[in-house]
Design a protein around this motif. Structure first.
Motif, mmCIF file in Angstrom:
data_model
loop_
_atom_site.group_PDB
_atom_site.id
_atom_site.type_symbol
_atom_site.label_atom_id
_atom_site.label_comp_id
_atom_site.label_asym_id
_atom_site.label_seq_id
_atom_site.Cartn_x
_atom_site.Cartn_y
_atom_site.Cartn_z
ATOM 1 N N SER A 1 0.789 -1.228 0.000
ATOM 2 C CA SER A 1 0.000 0.000 0.000
ATOM 3 C C SER A 1 0.820 1.276 0.000
ATOM 4 O O SER A 1 0.320 2.321 -0.397
ATOM 5 N N SER A 2 2.078 1.228 0.434
ATOM 6 C CA SER A 2 2.852 2.462 0.502
ATOM 7 C C SER A 2 4.316 2.191 0.234
ATOM 8 O O SER A 2 4.861 1.172 0.627
ATOM 9 N N SER A 3 4.952 3.136 -0.436
ATOM 10 C CA SER A 3 6.380 2.990 -0.730
ATOM 11 C C SER A 3 7.244 3.426 0.437
ATOM 12 O O SER A 3 8.433 3.164 0.466
ATOM 13 N N GLY A 4 6.648 4.114 1.423
ATOM 14 C CA GLY A 4 7.420 4.598 2.546
ATOM 15 C C GLY A 4 8.572 5.464 2.079
ATOM 16 O O GLY A 4 8.438 6.293 1.201
ATOM 17 N N ALA A 5 9.738 5.252 2.678
ATOM 18 C CA ALA A 5 10.910 6.057 2.320
ATOM 19 C C ALA A 5 11.845 5.300 1.379
ATOM 20 O O ALA A 5 12.970 5.726 1.165
ATOM 21 N N GLN A 6 11.376 4.172 0.855
ATOM 22 C CA GLN A 6 12.236 3.353 0.006
ATOM 23 C C GLN A 6 12.803 4.148 -1.159
ATOM 24 O O GLN A 6 12.085 4.711 -1.964
ATOM 25 N N ASN A 7 14.122 4.179 -1.231
ATOM 26 C CA ASN A 7 14.800 4.859 -2.341
ATOM 27 C C ASN A 7 14.304 6.293 -2.532
ATOM 28 O O ASN A 7 14.255 6.791 -3.652
ATOM 29 N N GLY A 8 13.926 6.933 -1.457
ATOM 30 C CA GLY A 8 13.378 8.273 -1.577
ATOM 31 C C GLY A 8 14.447 9.325 -1.784
ATOM 32 O O GLY A 8 15.647 9.044 -1.732
ATOM 33 N N PRO A 9 14.026 10.559 -2.029
ATOM 34 C CA PRO A 9 14.973 11.647 -2.266
ATOM 35 C C PRO A 9 15.698 12.032 -0.989
ATOM 36 O O PRO A 9 15.248 11.746 0.119
ATOM 37 N N GLY A 10 16.820 12.707 -1.140
ATOM 38 C CA GLY A 10 17.560 13.186 0.016
ATOM 39 C C GLY A 10 16.825 14.305 0.728
ATOM 40 O O GLY A 10 15.862 14.875 0.197
ATOM 41 N N PRO A 11 17.273 14.663 1.928
ATOM 42 C CA PRO A 11 16.541 15.646 2.742
ATOM 43 C C PRO A 11 16.753 17.089 2.310
ATOM 44 O O PRO A 11 15.965 17.957 2.683
ATOM 45 N N THR A 12 17.815 17.370 1.561
ATOM 46 C CA THR A 12 18.096 18.765 1.210
ATOM 47 C C THR A 12 17.258 19.219 0.026
ATOM 48 O O THR A 12 16.829 18.417 -0.802
ATOM 49 N N ASP A 13 17.039 20.539 -0.051
ATOM 50 C CA ASP A 13 16.177 21.064 -1.107
ATOM 51 C C ASP A 13 16.892 21.059 -2.453
ATOM 52 O O ASP A 13 18.116 20.906 -2.536
ATOM 53 N N ILE A 14 16.109 21.216 -3.512
ATOM 54 C CA ILE A 14 16.645 21.120 -4.872
ATOM 55 C C ILE A 14 17.666 22.215 -5.163
ATOM 56 O O ILE A 14 18.735 21.935 -5.726
ATOM 57 N N PRO A 15 17.421 23.487 -4.795
ATOM 58 C CA PRO A 15 18.463 24.495 -5.009
ATOM 59 C C PRO A 15 19.770 24.161 -4.288
ATOM 60 O O PRO A 15 20.856 24.416 -4.817
ATOM 61 N N ALA A 16 19.682 23.573 -3.092
ATOM 62 C CA ALA A 16 20.890 23.181 -2.366
ATOM 63 C C ALA A 16 21.625 22.059 -3.097
ATOM 64 O O ALA A 16 22.862 22.028 -3.121
#
Length: 346
Positions: free
Chosen positions: A241-256
């Motif tokens: 039902s959910s992907s959770g944090a699997q292979n998710g993006p890093g915590p910093t913002d895109i401009p950073a």
């Protein structure tokens, strides 16, 4: 509303799977492609022929090919423009999480664009249980597969080794970022759509020019960092039902992340921002010619490829698509301006 959109999205994905048989059948039959390939590379850096330039010429057109390596098997859509008198630039086009290669091929339009602008396109997909995805971690089997596939294409088609590029959407953009780190000796430049990443482990052998596109209202990969508000509606790789944090993006913002790539490439000073459309701002860093970094921020834009609305995912889930710029045309202009200028891996 989002729950309904997610259900609609799931149904549309099922429909998309049914499209694959017809798409694969059409792609397996080589078709002649109209248009005229460019007569010569767009800049003065001389091409370097791959070994495939001395092999029997692969037929032009679109086809689906099988390839196995690194304990992985998969297929790739190959688009080759009409025969040219010089080695072809090569663009890898990487799909996002849950997205079949045929949908990435249709959504980005890089294959048809390459047919008319004189570059080859490879749109790969690894066959494995569950939803399509990439393992973009250091030295992963998927990274090895893509590296060996790149070598295979260079050995079977006439490719300019100074003009090998990678683009990707979402998880494909994560993987593009990873390949820029791990294959910097052979990738001339990269383009990230909705997913530019800066990995703490990244060490490049040379500056890698980067152009990125990201919507400020992306509901899946947040412009401000991490997962967006709708990421919880995506299924897990095994169909849960959910992907959770699997292979998710890093915590910093895109401009950073863009700023981190600029520092890695030897850029200095403050970036310059300018409006290129009412809803698009270009942030350009002060970089050496071989290390350009550019970020196109789409005001209110979603998790989409600018200029190419999603053919499957509903707007309530992925957000809106701008038509003020065309990411495909923009990244090709960027690629043309950034061939590999250092030593070439044969």
């Amino acid at each position: 509303m989002i729950e309904n959109a997610a259900s609609s999205w799931s149904a549309l994905r099922s429909t998309a799977r049914a499209m694959i048989a017809a798409a694969a059948l059409a792609a397996t039959t080589l078709t002649a492609v109209g248009g005229t390939a460019e007569a010569a590379p767009a800049n003065s850096v001389a091409p370097v022929e791959s070994s495939g330039c001395h092999a029997p010429a692969a037929p032009s057109g679109q086809s689906t090919q099988h390839f196995s390596a690194a304990g992985r098997s998969g297929t790739y859509i190959r688009d080759l423009p009409p025969a040219a008198s010089h080695p072809l630039p090569l663009v890898f086009d990487l799909h996002g999480y849950l997205e079949l290669a045929v949908l990435e091929h249709e959504g980005s339009g890089l294959g048809p664009y390459g047919d008319s602008h004189g570059f080859a396109t490879i749109t790969p997909q690894i066959d494995e249980p569950g939803w399509p995805r990439w393992d973009f971690s250091p030295n992963s089997a998927d990274v090895s597969y893509l590296s060996q596939l790149m070598s295979h294409v260079e050995a079977t088609s006439c490719i300019d080794l100074r003009r090998v590029y990678v683009a990707g959407l979402s998880m494909g953009a994560f993987t593009t970022s990873s390949l820029a780190c791990q294959l910097s000796d052979r990738i001339a430049a990269v383009a990230s759509v909705a997913g530019l990443q800066n990995f703490s482990w990244c060490r490049t052998q040379r500056p890698v020019p980067v152009v990125a596109f990201h919507g400020t209202a992306d509901p899946l990969v947040a412009y401000g960092g991490g997962q967006g508000v709708n990421a919880r509606y995506l299924p897990a790789p095994d169909g849960g039902s959910s992907s959770g944090a699997q292979n998710g993006p890093g915590p910093t913002d895109i401009p950073a992340n863009a700023a981190a790539w600029a520092r890695r490439n030897g850029c200095t000073g403050q970036p310059v921002q300018r409006k290129v459309a009412a809803d698009v701002t270009l942030t350009a860093y002060q970089c050496p010619a071989d290390g350009t970094v550019e970020l196109y921020s789409v005001l209110g834009g979603g998790h989409t490829w600018p200029g190419h609305a999603s053919i499957v995912s509903p707007t309530p889930l992925v957000g809106s698509t701008t038509n003020s710029i065309d990411a495909t045309a923009t990244m090709w202009d960027f690629f043309q301006a950034h061939p590999l200028t250092g030593p070439v891996r044969g």
